[in-house]
Design a protein around this motif. Structure first.
Motif, short mmCIF file in Angstrom:
data_model
loop_
_atom_site.label_atom_id
_atom_site.label_comp_id
_atom_site.label_asym_id
_atom_site.label_seq_id
_atom_site.Cartn_x
_atom_site.Cartn_y
_atom_site.Cartn_z
N ARG A 140 5.34 -3.78 -32.38
CA ARG A 140 6.64 -3.14 -32.12
C ARG A 140 6.40 -1.72 -31.65
N SER A 153 1.44 6.88 -36.37
CA SER A 153 2.65 6.17 -35.99
C SER A 153 3.75 6.43 -37.00
N THR A 165 3.65 3.46 -31.65
CA THR A 165 3.74 2.28 -32.50
C THR A 165 4.67 2.55 -33.67
N SER A 169 4.96 1.95 -37.75
CA SER A 169 4.21 1.56 -38.94
C SER A 169 4.83 0.34 -39.60
N GLY A 170 4.00 -0.59 -39.98
CA GLY A 170 4.46 -1.76 -40.70
C GLY A 170 5.01 -2.88 -39.84
N VAL A 171 5.09 -2.66 -38.52
CA VAL A 171 5.60 -3.70 -37.62
C VAL A 171 4.61 -3.85 -36.47
N PRO A 172 3.56 -4.63 -36.66
CA PRO A 172 2.59 -4.80 -35.59
C PRO A 172 3.25 -5.39 -34.34
#
Length: 144
Positions: free
Chosen positions: A19, A143, A12, A14-17
Motif C-alpha cells: 500500500r 514509512s 509506503t 506501515s503495517g500494510v505491505p
C-alpha cells in the motif's frame, strides 16, 4: 519544482505491505502493488488513467478551440503485461468515442491528440528513462 516539471512522490504505509500514498502537489492518492491489498488503483492502471485523462483533456480543448460541439467523450485504455517478457506490456490500446460529431471530425480530433500528447507518444516511442537510487542506512525517512 519549476512549472514545466511535474513531480509525484510516494511513501509506503506501515503495517500494510503493498500500500502506497502518492502525492502530486497538494493531491493525495492511495495506490496498491499488484502483490498488495489490490483494493486501490495499481501502477499499470495509473499509466492507463494518464492516457485516458490526456485524451479527454486534449480532445475537449481542441474541440472548444475549433468551435466543434462535442456532446460527450468516452475513452477506454487497456494493456496486457508481457507474456514473454513481463517487464513490458504486450500491447497498449486506446479506444475513443466522441459523441455529437461525424467520423471525419472525430478522426481529426483524435489525430490532434495523438500528435500532441506526451504520455501517448512516450509510450508509443518507448523512450528511455533515468533511474537514480540513494540508500539511507540511518533509519531516517521511514514509512507512516
Amino acid at each position: 519544482m519549476t512549472s514545466d516539471v511535474a513531480e509525484v512522490s510516494g511513501h509506503t504505509v506501515s503495517g500494510v505491505p503493498g500500500r502506497f500514498i502518492l502525492d502530486a502537489r497538494e493531491n493525495h492518492l492511495v495506490s496498491d502493488s499488484r502483490f498488495g491489498p489490490a483494493e486501490a488503483v495499481q501502477a499499470g492502471e495509473l499509466l492507463l488513467a494518464a492516457i485516458v485523462s490526456c485524451a479527454m483533456a486534449n480532445i475537449q480543448s481542441n474541440a472548444e478551440a475549433d468551435d466543434i460541439g462535442v456532446e460527450h467523450i468516452e475513452v477506454l485504455a487497456s494493456h496486457r503485461r508481457g507474456m514473454a517478457d513481463p517487464t513490458r506490456y504486450d500491447f497498449t490500446e486506446v479506444r475513443i468515442e466522441i459523441h455529437g460529431v461525424d467520423q471525419p471530425t472525430a478522426d481529426s480530433l483524435a489525430a490532434k491528440f495523438a500528435a500532441s500528447c506526451p504520455i501517448y507518444n512516450t509510450i508509443r516511442r518507448g523512450s528511455g528513462i533515468e533511474l537514480t537510487v540513494t540508500a539511507h542506512s540511518d533509519g531516517a525517512g521511514g514509512s507512516e
